[in-house]
Enzyme design. Sequence first.
Site, PDB file in Angstrom:
ATOM      1  N   ASP A   9       3.184   6.560  -6.975  1.00  0.00           N
ATOM      2  CA  ASP A   9       3.500   5.127  -7.068  1.00  0.00           C
ATOM      3  C   ASP A   9       2.261   4.252  -7.040  1.00  0.00           C
ATOM      4  OD1 ASP A   9       6.178   5.738  -7.128  1.00  0.00           O
ATOM      5  OD2 ASP A   9       6.575   5.129  -5.059  1.00  0.00           O
ATOM      6  N   ARG A  18      -3.524  -5.514 -12.420  1.00  0.00           N
ATOM      7  CA  ARG A  18      -4.200  -6.191 -13.525  1.00  0.00           C
ATOM      8  C   ARG A  18      -3.311  -6.344 -14.752  1.00  0.00           C
ATOM      9  NH1 ARG A  18      -9.891  -6.450 -12.975  1.00  0.00           N
ATOM     10  NH2 ARG A  18      -9.795  -7.587 -14.946  1.00  0.00           N
ATOM     11  N   HIS A  43       9.005   6.268  -7.273  1.00  0.00           N
ATOM     12  CA  HIS A  43      10.073   5.370  -6.821  1.00  0.00           C
ATOM     13  C   HIS A  43      10.221   4.264  -7.858  1.00  0.00           C
ATOM     14  CE1 HIS A  43      11.778   2.685  -3.313  1.00  0.00           C
ATOM     15  NE2 HIS A  43      12.575   2.733  -4.374  1.00  0.00           N
ATOM     16  N   ARG A  45      11.660   1.126  -8.323  1.00  0.00           N
ATOM     17  CA  ARG A  45      12.267   0.071  -7.518  1.00  0.00           C
ATOM     18  C   ARG A  45      13.029  -0.905  -8.410  1.00  0.00           C
ATOM     19  NH1 ARG A  45      10.015  -0.398  -2.106  1.00  0.00           N
ATOM     20  NH2 ARG A  45      11.072  -2.400  -2.076  1.00  0.00           N
ATOM     21  N   HIS A  50       5.911  -1.376  -9.285  1.00  0.00           N
ATOM     22  CA  HIS A  50       4.842  -0.442  -9.657  1.00  0.00           C
ATOM     23  C   HIS A  50       5.297   0.488 -10.795  1.00  0.00           C
ATOM     24  CE1 HIS A  50       7.079   1.804  -6.622  1.00  0.00           C
ATOM     25  NE2 HIS A  50       6.463   1.221  -5.601  1.00  0.00           N
ATOM     26  N   GLU A  70      12.809   8.688  -6.509  1.00  0.00           N
ATOM     27  CA  GLU A  70      13.315   7.898  -5.393  1.00  0.00           C
ATOM     28  C   GLU A  70      13.958   6.645  -5.958  1.00  0.00           C
ATOM     29  OE1 GLU A  70      10.031   9.157  -1.984  1.00  0.00           O
ATOM     30  OE2 GLU A  70       9.910   7.186  -2.940  1.00  0.00           O
ATOM     31  N   THR A 100       6.552  -1.314   1.679  1.00  0.00           N
ATOM     32  CA  THR A 100       6.941   0.062   1.406  1.00  0.00           C
ATOM     33  C   THR A 100       8.259   0.311   2.124  1.00  0.00           C
ATOM     34  OG1 THR A 100       6.226   2.392   1.506  1.00  0.00           O
ATOM     35  CG2 THR A 100       5.680   0.994   3.402  1.00  0.00           C
ATOM     36  N   HIS A 191       6.645  10.124   4.555  1.00  0.00           N
ATOM     37  CA  HIS A 191       6.339   8.753   4.947  1.00  0.00           C
ATOM     38  C   HIS A 191       5.298   8.733   6.063  1.00  0.00           C
ATOM     39  CE1 HIS A 191       7.188   4.501   4.279  1.00  0.00           C
ATOM     40  NE2 HIS A 191       6.852   4.349   5.549  1.00  0.00           N
ATOM     41  N   GLY A 192       4.126   8.228   5.716  1.00  0.00           N
ATOM     42  CA  GLY A 192       3.051   8.086   6.685  1.00  0.00           C
ATOM     43  C   GLY A 192       2.278   9.357   6.962  1.00  0.00           C
ATOM     44  N   HIS A 214       0.482   7.758  -0.385  1.00  0.00           N
ATOM     45  CA  HIS A 214      -0.568   6.792  -0.069  1.00  0.00           C
ATOM     46  C   HIS A 214      -1.858   7.457   0.396  1.00  0.00           C
ATOM     47  CE1 HIS A 214      -2.680   3.618   2.225  1.00  0.00           C
ATOM     48  NE2 HIS A 214      -2.224   2.845   1.262  1.00  0.00           N
TER      49      HIS A 214
END
Length: 239
Positions: A9, A18, A43, A45, A50, A70, A100, A191-192, A214
């Site tokens: 993502d 940009r 994901h 969304r 993104h 996702e 997020t 996650h994380g 991430h």
Amino acid sequence: MAKLGVNIDHVATIRQARGGVEPDPVAAAALAELAGADGITIHLREDRRHIQDRDLKLLRQTVKTKLNLEMAATAEMVAIALSVKPDMCTLVPEKRQELTTEGGLDVRIAMQGIAEAVERLQNGGIAVSLFVDPDPDQVKASSKVGSDYIEIHTGAFADAKDWKSEQDELERIGNAIKLGAKLGLGINAGHGLNYTNIRKVAALGGIEEYNIGHSIISRAVLVGLDRAVRDMVDLIKYA
């Protein structure tokens, strides 16, 4: 051995900053696979902040491992998934203002709607996972609605401020793994998770796949995507 799904993502996040065409998430997915990723996660969304619809369609054509989409459990997203046919759909909660995903699905509150989405996706030949907190009631509800997998939300563990809190969260995750397995659910987690904390979760055992984005993309900025993916694969492999 547990597998690694690389979430790309944030490659799209940089591109959208940009409004151009670079960096290309499709190219990033190919590089991640060559570096040892067992799957690619994106994901889509509702606000398309993104990943874009075009990315999803191209990735379906190019991903050689597994494509995990996702998405929110909405009619629009279910229709898109049934059209594109990812290998797996992970249903997640969505809030327009969040940076997020902030927590797991409340499956108990929305059982009927989630059950309908799960059934439609499965009838279309798509495996379904539900992104849930390590809460026994949510794990049980996930089984009741017929999901194939759960993805345990590890955010509270990752955000723990002290050793005691971290151990408490690891215990919750471990209990969710055991309960999910007892109910016949496949177990993923994400996650994380990062290069520092992944081994602590991996040591629990019982997790089939980690979805990590991430931390890998952040490391890739400094050392390149190939090395960033290989380093995470090694941490999971030798945990």
